[in-house]
Design a protein around this motif. Sequence first.
Motif, PDB file in Angstrom:
ATOM      1  N   LEU A 161      -4.930   3.702  29.304  1.00 41.66           N
ATOM      2  CA  LEU A 161      -4.147   3.139  30.403  1.00 41.66           C
ATOM      3  C   LEU A 161      -4.308   4.027  31.632  1.00 41.66           C
ATOM      4  O   LEU A 161      -3.994   5.211  31.584  1.00 41.66           O
TER       5      LEU A 161
ATOM      6  N   PHE B 224       0.373  -6.818  14.984  1.00 41.07           N
ATOM      7  CA  PHE B 224       1.482  -5.939  15.340  1.00 41.07           C
ATOM      8  C   PHE B 224       2.055  -6.275  16.711  1.00 41.07           C
ATOM      9  O   PHE B 224       3.232  -6.027  16.970  1.00 41.07           O
TER      10      PHE B 224
ATOM     11  N   ALA C 230      -2.549  -9.042  18.956  1.00 39.06           N
ATOM     12  CA  ALA C 230      -2.796  -7.735  18.353  1.00 39.06           C
ATOM     13  C   ALA C 230      -2.047  -6.616  19.081  1.00 39.06           C
ATOM     14  O   ALA C 230      -1.526  -5.699  18.445  1.00 39.06           O
TER      15      ALA C 230
ATOM     16  N   ARG D  58       0.825  -1.213   0.000  1.00 41.27           N
ATOM     17  CA  ARG D  58       0.000   0.000   0.000  1.00 41.27           C
ATOM     18  C   ARG D  58       0.858   1.261   0.000  1.00 41.27           C
ATOM     19  O   ARG D  58       0.407   2.332  -0.385  1.00 41.27           O
TER      20      ARG D  58
ATOM     21  N   ALA E 280      -9.484   0.431   7.784  1.00 44.91           N
ATOM     22  CA  ALA E 280      -8.374   0.983   6.984  1.00 44.91           C
ATOM     23  C   ALA E 280      -7.113   0.123   7.073  1.00 44.91           C
ATOM     24  O   ALA E 280      -6.416  -0.061   6.074  1.00 44.91           O
ATOM     25  N   ASP E 281      -6.837  -0.425   8.263  1.00 41.91           N
ATOM     26  CA  ASP E 281      -5.571  -1.144   8.433  1.00 41.91           C
ATOM     27  C   ASP E 281      -5.735  -2.660   8.404  1.00 41.91           C
ATOM     28  O   ASP E 281      -4.806  -3.395   8.687  1.00 41.91           O
TER      29      ASP E 281
ATOM     30  N   TYR F  99       0.014   0.520  18.719  1.00 45.65           N
ATOM     31  CA  TYR F  99       0.383   0.421  20.128  1.00 45.65           C
ATOM     32  C   TYR F  99       0.630  -1.033  20.506  1.00 45.65           C
ATOM     33  O   TYR F  99      -0.180  -1.914  20.192  1.00 45.65           O
TER      34      TYR F  99
ATOM     35  N   TRP G 218     -14.697  -6.925  23.792  1.00 49.34           N
ATOM     36  CA  TRP G 218     -14.397  -7.512  22.492  1.00 49.34           C
ATOM     37  C   TRP G 218     -15.381  -8.655  22.226  1.00 49.34           C
ATOM     38  O   TRP G 218     -16.053  -9.168  23.142  1.00 49.34           O
TER      39      TRP G 218
ATOM     40  N   MET H 149      -5.699  -1.372  32.020  1.00 48.09           N
ATOM     41  CA  MET H 149      -6.068  -0.973  30.664  1.00 48.09           C
ATOM     42  C   MET H 149      -7.579  -1.049  30.515  1.00 48.09           C
ATOM     43  O   MET H 149      -8.184  -2.092  30.798  1.00 48.09           O
TER      44      MET H 149
ATOM     45  N   LEU I 249      -3.101   7.649  32.272  1.00 48.90           N
ATOM     46  CA  LEU I 249      -1.701   7.857  31.886  1.00 48.90           C
ATOM     47  C   LEU I 249      -1.572   8.073  30.384  1.00 48.90           C
ATOM     48  O   LEU I 249      -0.807   8.913  29.933  1.00 48.90           O
ATOM     49  N   THR I 250      -2.310   7.283  29.614  1.00 52.87           N
ATOM     50  CA  THR I 250      -2.216   7.330  28.164  1.00 52.87           C
ATOM     51  C   THR I 250      -3.564   6.975  27.553  1.00 52.87           C
ATOM     52  O   THR I 250      -4.247   6.078  28.047  1.00 52.87           O
ATOM     53  N   ARG I 251      -3.923   7.689  26.503  1.00 56.31           N
ATOM     54  CA  ARG I 251      -5.103   7.330  25.717  1.00 56.31           C
ATOM     55  C   ARG I 251      -4.653   6.882  24.335  1.00 56.31           C
ATOM     56  O   ARG I 251      -3.847   7.556  23.700  1.00 56.31           O
ATOM     57  N   THR I 252      -5.143   5.731  23.870  1.00 51.03           N
ATOM     58  CA  THR I 252      -4.863   5.295  22.500  1.00 51.03           C
ATOM     59  C   THR I 252      -6.196   5.040  21.805  1.00 51.03           C
ATOM     60  O   THR I 252      -7.255   5.106  22.431  1.00 51.03           O
ATOM     61  N   ARG I 253      -6.114   4.721  20.528  1.00 51.21           N
ATOM     62  CA  ARG I 253      -7.351   4.441  19.790  1.00 51.21           C
ATOM     63  C   ARG I 253      -8.084   3.240  20.371  1.00 51.21           C
ATOM     64  O   ARG I 253      -9.303   3.111  20.249  1.00 51.21           O
ATOM     65  N   ILE I 254      -7.330   2.297  20.962  1.00 57.50           N
ATOM     66  CA  ILE I 254      -7.957   1.024  21.326  1.00 57.50           C
ATOM     67  C   ILE I 254      -8.111   0.811  22.829  1.00 57.50           C
ATOM     68  O   ILE I 254      -8.870  -0.051  23.256  1.00 57.50           O
ATOM     69  N   PHE I 255      -7.387   1.604  23.632  1.00 64.80           N
ATOM     70  CA  PHE I 255      -7.568   1.465  25.080  1.00 64.80           C
ATOM     71  C   PHE I 255      -7.015   2.701  25.767  1.00 64.80           C
ATOM     72  O   PHE I 255      -6.194   3.450  25.195  1.00 64.80           O
TER      73      PHE I 255
END
Lengths: 200, 200
Positions: free
Chosen positions: B28, B72, A123, A38, B147-148, A45, B52, B47, B20-26
């Motif tokens: 922390l 990943f 994942a 692509r 998308a991914d 993450y 799911w 987390m 502490l941290t924000r991501t697209r999937i969780f």
Amino acid sequence: MPASFDHTPSRWEKRAEQTLTRTRIFDLHSTYYYHPVRGTGRDFYVMHSPDWVNVVALTPERRMVLVRQFRFGIDDFSIEIPGGVMDHPGEDAVAAGLRELREETGYAGANARLLGRVHPNPAIMSNRCHLVLVEQCKRIAGPAWDADEEIEVTLASVDEVYEWARTGRITHSLVLDALLLLAPVWEKMRQQDPPPAHVN
Amino acid sequence: MPASFDHTPSRWEKRAEQTLTRTRIFDLHSTYYYHPVRGTGRDFYVMHSPDWVNVVALTPERRMVLVRQFRFGIDDFSIEIPGGVMDHPGEDAVAAGLRELREETGYAGANARLLGRVHPNPAIMSNRCHLVLVEQCKRIAGPAWDADEEIEVTLASVDEVYEWARTGRITHSLVLDALLLLAPVWEKMRQQDPPPAHVN
């Protein structure tokens, strides 16, 4: 690979990695992956933690050693098999399992062997969990808990444990994995050497 | 609770929580827990992710729909059952499973029902994974990937899938959980209605 009617997915290329957060039990990385076909990429993450080990410990009466403790993730109690974190990457999984069994429950056993290895979450987690079986387990000492551990040790028949898994009394995914990998081994053990009629 | 020869662990009290941290999937969180008996406390890492859902999808020929994709976390490919993230806390797990099945593989089926619910990791994750069974699955459309996503769809017999779980070809803990909860259901299905001798 098995027959398929789709194209084969590409292997993404890791191009860069940065640590977002370090905790006692894992590091959270943001890793840039590039898709060679692509021609695009972005950050993903990944939690990096040492491998874990969980132990199916059976007594001479073929009862399973279970631990019940408060778990902060679910903010509630959880019934599990003993387990913990490997001391270092090169540590032998069976040795680590025997160590965790001893530390959490005071039990030691014989004929310890690997049931299998799983990925807790391919994942978003890089580590593996090693699943170990130990037989002839007996309590030889008191437990040696970590500072924040407080564990209730319980024995249950293997049939009870599978029933608790089916009915949602045991919900920890890695404990259920151990029961899946134990099933054919347990079936063979029961056929070759039925549990004694009465407890010693 | 089952018989025990230990004291009962205390329920820790959640006193404070920070992200502490924000991501697209969780997200922390660092959460301060207090032990009411010991009178001490400290921060623990948790987390927080939406629940799911993973789907055991069987075709009329009783073959299981599998997906193979680059993951990943392990920086490698993984063979799994279809699944994903619930759209919102109130979403019906079976509906979410059917949506994820359709989006990832283009398959739809009938007699969808919940196999069970598990905790991916009670120690450090607050969410659950719902495991859904769908029968009579057929490919009714092309997939609708995120998308991914780039997914290879594969069919395998249920016996093959259990063999792959035992031999380490399938390693995702939540997929193995689904196989554990499927086992008694599959045994009953096979007894009541053996798979057809030849594929339609």
